[in-house]
Design a protein around this motif. Structure first.
Motif, PDB file in Angstrom:
ATOM      1  N   THR A 171       4.428  10.893   2.995  1.00  9.39           N
ATOM      2  CA  THR A 171       4.536   9.617   2.260  1.00  9.39           C
ATOM      3  C   THR A 171       6.001   9.320   1.921  1.00  9.39           C
ATOM      4  O   THR A 171       6.488   8.205   2.133  1.00  9.39           O
ATOM      5  CB  THR A 171       3.712   9.682   0.951  1.00  9.39           C
ATOM      6  N   GLN A 230       0.830  -1.210   0.000  1.00  7.87           N
ATOM      7  CA  GLN A 230       0.000   0.000   0.000  1.00  7.87           C
ATOM      8  C   GLN A 230       0.869   1.267   0.000  1.00  7.87           C
ATOM      9  O   GLN A 230       0.582   2.231  -0.703  1.00  7.87           O
ATOM     10  CB  GLN A 230      -0.837   0.002   1.274  1.00  7.87           C
ATOM     11  N   SER A 258       2.460   1.729  -3.427  1.00  8.50           N
ATOM     12  CA  SER A 258       1.507   2.293  -4.400  1.00  8.50           C
ATOM     13  C   SER A 258       1.307   3.773  -4.154  1.00  8.50           C
ATOM     14  O   SER A 258       1.218   4.572  -5.091  1.00  8.50           O
ATOM     15  CB  SER A 258       0.132   1.625  -4.295  1.00  8.50           C
ATOM     16  N   LYS A 259       1.246   4.134  -2.884  1.00 11.84           N
ATOM     17  CA  LYS A 259       1.023   5.542  -2.536  1.00 11.84           C
ATOM     18  C   LYS A 259       2.209   6.406  -3.013  1.00 11.84           C
ATOM     19  O   LYS A 259       2.012   7.492  -3.542  1.00 11.84           O
ATOM     20  CB  LYS A 259       0.842   5.629  -1.010  1.00 11.84           C
ATOM     21  N   GLU A 303       2.014   6.843  -6.676  1.00 11.36           N
ATOM     22  CA  GLU A 303       0.910   7.757  -7.009  1.00 11.36           C
ATOM     23  C   GLU A 303       1.326   9.216  -6.760  1.00 11.36           C
ATOM     24  O   GLU A 303       1.117  10.098  -7.594  1.00 11.36           O
ATOM     25  CB  GLU A 303      -0.257   7.350  -6.103  1.00 11.36           C
ATOM     26  N   GLU A 304       1.957   9.466  -5.607  1.00  9.80           N
ATOM     27  CA  GLU A 304       2.392  10.840  -5.274  1.00  9.80           C
ATOM     28  C   GLU A 304       3.473  11.295  -6.257  1.00  9.80           C
ATOM     29  O   GLU A 304       3.540  12.458  -6.643  1.00  9.80           O
ATOM     30  CB  GLU A 304       2.964  10.905  -3.844  1.00  9.80           C
ATOM     31  N   SER A 349      -0.186  15.193   1.528  1.00  8.25           N
ATOM     32  CA  SER A 349       0.460  14.030   2.163  1.00  8.25           C
ATOM     33  C   SER A 349       1.778  13.638   1.489  1.00  8.25           C
ATOM     34  O   SER A 349       2.356  12.604   1.797  1.00  8.25           O
ATOM     35  CB  SER A 349      -0.510  12.840   2.168  1.00  8.25           C
TER      36      SER A 349
END
Ligand SMILES: O=C(O)CCC(=O)C(=O)O
Ligand SMILES: [Fe+2]
Length: 310
Positions: free
Chosen positions: A126, A44, A47-48, A51-52, A122
């Protein structure tokens, strides 16, 4: 079409550390590359981070340039880096963002640059979380590497390599263009990494290749396949120097595949003051040290200068 290389898989959570260390030794001698599984970094979070990273790279160039690379932290645009200083290409077809150490020495952590919290609330958290997790997995691996070299498991700690080690996270975006006929443009041109070890993750788009024998011409390039959730770990040049070339710092590159690609490279480097010199167990009268001792910080500076033409 390139052949595919079958890299060994190392399980970082295995309770049998002696056997894991043996497998790491074999992998570093044979390939300088291996897959790492059960490393403690949740899918997770990975992936974050991807994505960021995508969000940042999709900003207009003008915005990204506000965070342009200083003190080896921040943004570098397309073609700014040439990982193969011997090539005459106009540079690599990739853009990057560097995050330096996020813990320890305040003078170091304060040098990081971050996109505005209003736009990306975030983002910083992250990246910091990922950086810390990778540092922790990387340190575990360094202990196992010491065991693999028949040294005390805290050897690299004792020589100061892990006193606030330099961990640099490089977010990478390859736009996927194929270049034109008369010019070879690489995503990342051939290079070896500079430090101790690198932990690499990607979005699964292919393109990464390794050349196992850098002294052989013509070079034979092999594709490295993506395994979901596994890191690809490779030995860096300073580890090769420590081990007098027993562990190989293998050449690798990223070919453009006509598809956008995102990846994350985490470079674990020794503390800048650590002196990297041939391990006693890796030299003998018949196999003398091939490299003189060097200070990690000075070595890295020299390599960055060549990469950026500074
Ligand atoms: O993007 C990749 O898969 C490789 C990147 C790389 O080799 C590097 O950043 O040193
Ligand atoms: Fe690399």
């Amino acid at each position: 079409m390139a052949e595919t290389v079958e890299l060994p898989i190392i399980d970082l959570s295995s309770p049998d550390r002696i056997s894991t260390a043996k497998s790491i030794r074999q992998a570093c001698v044979d390939y300088g590359f291996f897959y790492l599984v059960n490393h403690g970094v949740e899918g997770q979070l990975l992936s974050k981070v991807l994505e960021e990273s995508k969000k940042f790279f999709s900003l207009p160039l003008k915005e990204k340039m506000k965070l342009s690379r200083k003190h080896h932290r921040g943004y570098t645009p397309l073609y700014a880096e040439n990982l193969d200083p011997l090539s005459r290409s106009k540079g690599d077809s990739k853009e990057t963002f560097y995050v330096g150490p996020v813990e320890g020495d305040m003078a170091q952590t304060n040098l990081n640059q971050w996109p505005s919290q209003e736009i990306f609330p975030s983002w910083r958290f992250t990246m910091e979380s990922y950086h810390k997790k990778l540092m922790s997995a990387g340190k575990k691996l360094i202990y196992l590497i010491a065991m693999a070299l028949n040294l005390d498991e805290d050897y690299f700690e004792k020589v100061g390599a892990l006193d606030t080690p330099s961990g640099f996270l490089r977010l990478l975006h390859y736009p996927g263009e194929l270049g034109c006929f008369n010019e070879q443009i690489y995503g990342a041109s051939e290079h070896s990494d500079y430090g101790m070890i690198t932990l690499l993750a990607s979005d699964g788009v292919p393109g990464l290749q390794v050349c196992r024998d850098k002294f052989n011409q013509p070079r034979l390039w092999e594709d490295v396949l993506h395994i979901n959730g596994a890191f690809i770990v490779n030995v860096g040049d300073m580890m090769e120097r420590w081990t007098n070339c027993l562990f190989r710092s293998t050449l690798h590159r990223v070919m453009p595949v006509g598809q956008e690609r995102y990846s994350l490279a985490f470079f674990l480097d020794p503390n800048p003051d650590c002196v990297v010199e041939c391990l006693e167990s890796c030299c003998s009268p018949s196999c003398p040290a091939r490299f003189p001792p060097i200070r990690s910080g000075a070595y890295l500076e020299e390599r960055f200068k060549l990469t950026y033409g500074e």
